[in-house]
Each structure stands twice: as C-alpha cells, then as structure tokens.
Design an enzyme around this catalytic site. Structure first.
Site, PDB file in Angstrom:
ATOM      1  N   SER A  87       0.858  -1.205   0.000  1.00 12.19           N
ATOM      2  CA  SER A  87       0.000   0.000   0.000  1.00 12.19           C
ATOM      3  C   SER A  87       0.882   1.239   0.000  1.00 12.19           C
ATOM      4  O   SER A  87       1.928   1.264   0.669  1.00 12.19           O
ATOM      5  CB  SER A  87      -0.883   0.018   1.247  1.00 12.19           C
ATOM      6  OG  SER A  87      -1.458   1.293   1.402  1.00 12.19           O
ATOM      7  N   TYR A 146      -2.603  -0.957  10.105  1.00  7.20           N
ATOM      8  CA  TYR A 146      -2.583  -1.316   8.673  1.00  7.20           C
ATOM      9  C   TYR A 146      -1.232  -0.948   8.053  1.00  7.20           C
ATOM     10  O   TYR A 146      -0.608  -1.752   7.355  1.00  7.20           O
ATOM     11  CB  TYR A 146      -3.726  -0.586   7.961  1.00  7.20           C
ATOM     12  CG  TYR A 146      -3.795  -0.847   6.473  1.00  7.20           C
ATOM     13  CD1 TYR A 146      -4.375  -2.017   5.972  1.00  7.20           C
ATOM     14  CD2 TYR A 146      -3.281   0.071   5.553  1.00  7.20           C
ATOM     15  CE1 TYR A 146      -4.438  -2.260   4.600  1.00  7.20           C
ATOM     16  CE2 TYR A 146      -3.338  -0.164   4.192  1.00  7.20           C
ATOM     17  CZ  TYR A 146      -3.921  -1.334   3.722  1.00  7.20           C
ATOM     18  OH  TYR A 146      -3.979  -1.563   2.364  1.00  7.20           O
TER      19      TYR A 146
HETATM   20  N1  LIG Z   1      -8.474  -0.478  -2.214  1.00  8.14           N
HETATM   21  C1  LIG Z   1      -7.485   0.335  -1.886  1.00  8.14           C
HETATM   22  O1  LIG Z   1      -7.632   1.565  -1.876  1.00  8.14           O
HETATM   23  C2  LIG Z   1      -6.125  -0.234  -1.549  1.00  8.14           C
HETATM   24  C3  LIG Z   1      -5.055   0.662  -1.447  1.00  8.14           C
HETATM   25  C4  LIG Z   1      -3.782   0.175  -1.149  1.00  8.14           C
HETATM   26  C5  LIG Z   1      -3.603  -1.195  -0.980  1.00  8.14           C
HETATM   27  N2  LIG Z   1      -4.656  -2.051  -1.091  1.00  8.14           N
HETATM   28  C6  LIG Z   1      -4.379  -3.481  -0.927  1.00  8.14           C
HETATM   29  O2  LIG Z   1      -4.733  -4.154  -2.113  1.00  8.14           O
HETATM   30  C7  LIG Z   1      -5.088  -5.525  -1.838  1.00  8.14           C
HETATM   31  C8  LIG Z   1      -6.421  -5.837  -2.500  1.00  8.14           C
HETATM   32  O3  LIG Z   1      -7.423  -5.016  -1.917  1.00  8.14           O
HETATM   33  P1  LIG Z   1      -8.850  -4.733  -2.607  1.00  8.14           P
HETATM   34  O4  LIG Z   1      -8.973  -3.267  -2.714  1.00  8.14           O
HETATM   35  O5  LIG Z   1      -9.024  -5.594  -3.800  1.00  8.14           O
HETATM   36  O6  LIG Z   1      -9.807  -5.205  -1.414  1.00  8.14           O
HETATM   37  P2  LIG Z   1     -11.020  -6.229  -1.347  1.00  8.14           P
HETATM   38  O7  LIG Z   1     -11.567  -6.088   0.014  1.00  8.14           O
HETATM   39  O8  LIG Z   1     -11.911  -6.017  -2.509  1.00  8.14           O
HETATM   40  O9  LIG Z   1     -10.291  -7.650  -1.502  1.00  8.14           O
HETATM   41  C9  LIG Z   1      -9.583  -8.294  -0.475  1.00  8.14           C
HETATM   42  C10 LIG Z   1      -9.905  -9.773  -0.560  1.00  8.14           C
HETATM   43  O10 LIG Z   1      -9.115 -10.492   0.402  1.00  8.14           O
HETATM   44  C11 LIG Z   1      -9.897 -11.597   0.820  1.00  8.14           C
HETATM   45  N3  LIG Z   1      -9.436 -12.144   2.102  1.00  8.14           N
HETATM   46  C12 LIG Z   1      -9.335 -11.487   3.303  1.00  8.14           C
HETATM   47  N4  LIG Z   1      -8.955 -12.345   4.260  1.00  8.14           N
HETATM   48  C13 LIG Z   1      -8.776 -13.560   3.670  1.00  8.14           C
HETATM   49  C14 LIG Z   1      -8.390 -14.836   4.150  1.00  8.14           C
HETATM   50  N5  LIG Z   1      -8.117 -15.043   5.442  1.00  8.14           N
HETATM   51  N6  LIG Z   1      -8.306 -15.861   3.259  1.00  8.14           N
HETATM   52  C15 LIG Z   1      -8.601 -15.676   1.944  1.00  8.14           C
HETATM   53  N7  LIG Z   1      -8.981 -14.472   1.434  1.00  8.14           N
HETATM   54  C16 LIG Z   1      -9.070 -13.437   2.280  1.00  8.14           C
HETATM   55  C17 LIG Z   1     -11.295 -10.992   0.982  1.00  8.14           C
HETATM   56  O11 LIG Z   1     -12.305 -11.993   1.039  1.00  8.14           O
HETATM   57  C18 LIG Z   1     -11.387 -10.089  -0.242  1.00  8.14           C
HETATM   58  O12 LIG Z   1     -12.005 -10.728  -1.335  1.00  8.14           O
HETATM   59  C19 LIG Z   1      -5.100  -5.623  -0.296  1.00  8.14           C
HETATM   60  O13 LIG Z   1      -3.874  -6.174   0.131  1.00  8.14           O
HETATM   61  C20 LIG Z   1      -5.191  -4.180   0.156  1.00  8.14           C
HETATM   62  O14 LIG Z   1      -4.644  -3.993   1.435  1.00  8.14           O
HETATM   63  C21 LIG Z   1      -5.916  -1.597  -1.364  1.00  8.14           C
END
Ligand SMILES: NC(=O)c1ccc[n+]([C@@H]2O[C@H](COP(=O)([O-])OP(=O)(O)OC[C@H]3O[C@@H](n4cnc5c(N)ncnc54)[C@H](O)[C@@H]3O)[C@@H](O)[C@H]2O)c1
Length: 249
Positions: free
Chosen positions: A137, A150
């Site tokens: 992130s 986080y």
């Molecule tokens: N959306 C943002 O603004 C943003 C910004 C920076 C970083 N990120 C990072 O990007 C990555 C993807 O995030 P996203 O935006 O697609 O979020 P999202 O919530 O859409 O997807 C995250 C997925 O992880 C799965 N998950 C969580 N715990 C789990 C477990 N124990 N076993 C299996 N699956 C599990 C969830 O079911 C979900 O489908 C994450 O690592 C997040 O921290 C997101």
C-alpha cells in the site's frame, strides 16, 4: 507477452483487485488458481478450464497447502503467486485500537503473505524459476492518521518482500511488492472513520490525494501485476513498484 502454460496462484481472487488480476491473466492465456474466503464474484469463470477456484481461509496452513497442491495437480506447475488478499483498518486513534484488531490486521496482511510465499517457494525452487508479487500500500510511504496497524502490516510486507527477493535470487525467483494508491474497490471506504460519508470521501479526500486526478482502477493494478509476473520483468526483483497516480511523491 504471453503466459501460455504458466500457472499463477492468486490469493484474494474474489476481491476488487484480485478479480481484475484473475481476468487479466486468463486473457493472457495463463492458468489461474484463485483462492479467497468467498469466490462468488468469480462464478462466471466456473466453466473456464484454465481457472480453478478454491474457497477457503488462507490463514489456515492446510488450506494454503491444498491450494498449491490442487494447482499443481490440475495444471502441472506453479509459476507465479500474487498476494492480493488483505484487510483494511477503519481510521481509529491508537488508544482505541483493541489488541485483537491489531492481531487480525497483522495476521491477514502479513502472516498470510508469509504462508503463501513459503508454500510457493517449495514449488518454484523445485522448478528453478518463479515470480511473486505482493500487494502492499502507498500508505507505507504516505501514511494517513488512524491507520497505524494497517500501515505497520504493509511495511512488514515490504521488508519481507526485499528479504525474500535476496534469499530466493539464486533460485531465479523474482519477488516484488506493488503499492497501490487509493483504489476504487470495496476496501477503500473501509479506511474511513466509522460513520463517515464514504462516497463523499472517495470523491474528495481520496481522489484529491492522487496527482493524476482519479482513483486507481483494479485494472490499473492488474496490468502492472501482469508485467511484474512476465519475462519482461526478468531482471526486476526486490523492487517497490508504485501504481498510485503519483500519490507517493
Ligand atoms: N483499495 C485500496 O484503496 C487499496 C489501497 C492500497 C492497498 N490495497 C491493498 O490491495 C489488496 C487488494 O485489496 P482490494 O482493494 O481488492 O480489497 P477487497 O476487500 O476487494 O479484496 C480483499 C480480498 O481479500 C480476501 N481475504 C481477506 N482475508 C482472507 C483470508 N483469510 N483468506 C482468503 N482471502 C481473504 C477478501 O475476502 C477479499 O475478497 C489488499 O492487500 C489491500 O490492502 C488496497
């Protein structure tokens, strides 16, 4: 750039970025093993014989083993791993953060990455090749107040990625971290304070923090993941790759 015959494991495949990564890789003719707590969003891929969906908790060691074992049994090899699972933190002052919340965030974002990388290394070392992309992130370099747990979890993933890149270099396994900026998925709203107007925050605070002027789309992330997994990135390892419209500057 083609992925024909390559097999990529995508952790968090059912999420906003995960689903876009799965679709992008399938379009490149890769075999994809997609795992998530919930794979309902991937239902349309059930009939695709280059896709194997596994529903399960990746914090469970046995589930992680099964995902890789099934992937190898189905497609014959494991060439790549993308860690796109994760959990957000509601912006919370540190004195109000419960220990169990801290552990939850560290476990899902860091320990799960350790477990999937550990398993991937077994298969990739045997083959003498592989590529791992961990999703971090931009908050590691540009933290926001109230997201201390986080940010710490993602900082740990960054250090872990660099350590692993060095450790696995002799085995020709590339390990990189991609830091997304604020991205238009369900997770973005979860960074807001409880009770905040999420749609308004997306359109103002988050969007305005991106110099290029828009939120990052899951497809923006997926295209860069594809690059980092490809032979075009053959000499890229241990790198911190920002896909954030300039937010990290
Ligand atoms: N959306 C943002 O603004 C943003 C910004 C920076 C970083 N990120 C990072 O990007 C990555 C993807 O995030 P996203 O935006 O697609 O979020 P999202 O919530 O859409 O997807 C995250 C997925 O992880 C799965 N998950 C969580 N715990 C789990 C477990 N124990 N076993 C299996 N699956 C599990 C969830 O079911 C979900 O489908 C994450 O690592 C997040 O921290 C997101």
């Amino acid at each position: 750039m083609t992925f024909g015959n390559k097999t990529i494991v995508v952790a968090g495949a059912g999420g906003g970025m995960g689903k876009a990564i799965v679709e992008t890789l399938l379009n490149e003719n890769a075999n994809v093993v997609g795992c998530d707590l919930n794979i309902a969003s991937l239902e349309a891929l059930e009939a695709n014989d280059q896709f194997l969906g596994v529903e399960g908790n990746l914090l469970d060691e046995e589930t992680v083993r099964t995902v890789f074992k099934q992937g190898k049994a189905t497609f014959g090899r494991i060439d790549g791993l993308v860690n796109a699972a994760g959990v957000a933190q509601n912006s919370t002052p540190i004195e109000q953060v419960e220990l169990k919340e801290w552990y939850k965030i560290i476990d899902i974002n860091m320990t799960m990455t350790f477990l999937t990388c550990r398993e991937a290394a077994v298969y990739m070392k045997e083959q003498g090749s592989g590529a791992i992309v961990n999703i971090g992130s931009v908050s590691v370099t540009r933290p926001r107040p109230g997201l201390q747990s986080y940010v710490a979890s993602k900082g740990a993933v960054e250090s872990f990625t660099k350590a692993l890149a060095l450790e696995l270099a002799d085995d020709r396994i590339n390990v990189n971290i991609l830091h997304p900026g604020p991205s238009d998925t369900n997770m973005l709203g979860q960074f807001a304070q409880e009770g905040a107007d999420v749609e308004k925050m997306k359109a103002t605070v988050f969007k305005d923090s991106v110099p290029l002027g828009r939120l990052i789309k899951p497809e923006d992330i997926a295209r860069s993941v594809k690059f980092l997994l490809s032979e075009d990135a053959g000499m890229v390892t241990g790198s911190v790759f920002h896909v954030d419209g300039g937010r990290n500057i």
